[in-house]
Design an enzyme around this catalytic site. Structure first.
Site, PDB file in Angstrom:
ATOM      1  N   PRO A  94       5.346  -3.505 -10.658  1.00 28.65           N
ATOM      2  CA  PRO A  94       4.476  -2.636  -9.855  1.00 28.65           C
ATOM      3  C   PRO A  94       5.125  -1.980  -8.631  1.00 28.65           C
ATOM      4  O   PRO A  94       4.768  -2.249  -7.486  1.00 28.65           O
ATOM      5  CB  PRO A  94       3.351  -3.588  -9.448  1.00 28.65           C
ATOM      6  CG  PRO A  94       4.006  -4.914  -9.361  1.00 28.65           C
ATOM      7  CD  PRO A  94       5.028  -4.916 -10.466  1.00 28.65           C
ATOM      8  N   CYS A  95       6.020  -1.044  -8.890  1.00 26.81           N
ATOM      9  CA  CYS A  95       6.670  -0.319  -7.795  1.00 26.81           C
ATOM     10  C   CYS A  95       5.684   0.567  -7.034  1.00 26.81           C
ATOM     11  O   CYS A  95       5.936   0.928  -5.883  1.00 26.81           O
ATOM     12  CB  CYS A  95       7.848   0.493  -8.317  1.00 26.81           C
ATOM     13  SG  CYS A  95       7.465   1.580  -9.695  1.00 26.81           S
TER      14      CYS A  95
END
Length: 162
Positions: free
Chosen positions: A127-128
């Site tokens: 989850p950047c």
């Protein structure tokens, strides 16, 4: 060999890629760093790709907050450390680039952390999108800021309006 399939989602068509070891890519249409699928083989019945598509559908319908998929992430040891730490940020939470650099034990590497985050090959699942600017606003995203805004809103994450 890299196998791929395309999957429709609320943020556009996603290209999912996998090797025999795990999911190796999740790319948006017009993804900033995607190099193309030359030499890849389309396989819409690939078990891991089907599992990833199912988990993404659950995520987009707010039925899933964490992914449970084997990953095969290609990158430098530094990049893999950055990506591994991204997976520790809980659903609905955010952090800054500086906080992330501190969490990996290298507080002076803020710019390098930002570069590694931008090269994350498995967007959403790693989850950047949960990394935001120090002031609480949106900062770069390889899939575009509108997608980042959508994903953070889906998760109910606090983001300062710009």
């Amino acid at each position: 060999m890299i196998y791929y399939t395309e999957h429709r989602s609320p943020v556009g068509t996603l290209l999912l890629a996998a090797t025999a070891k795990g999911l190796s890519g999740l790319y948006f249409e017009e993804h900033k760093y995607f190099k193309g699928k030359e030499g890849w083989q389309q396989d819409d019945s690939h078990a891991l790709l089907k599992q990833a598509a199912c988990q993404l559908d659950e995520y987009f319908s707010r039925q899933r907050k964490a992914f449970d998929l084997s990953l095969d992430l290609s990158g430098t040891p530094f990049q893999r450390a950055v990506w591994q730490e991204l997976m520790e940020i809980p659903f609905g939470r955010t952090g800054s680039y500086a906080q992330h650099a501190l969490r990996i034990g290298n507080p002076a590497a803020v710019r390098a952390v930002g570069t590694a985050i931008g090269r994350n090959p498995v967007s959403i699942i790693v989850p950047c999108h949960r990394i935001i600017g120090a002031a609480g606003g949106l900062a770069g995203y390889a899939g575009g800021l509108e997608r980042k805004r959508y994903l953070l809103a889906l998760e109910g994450a606090p983001v300062m309006q710009q």
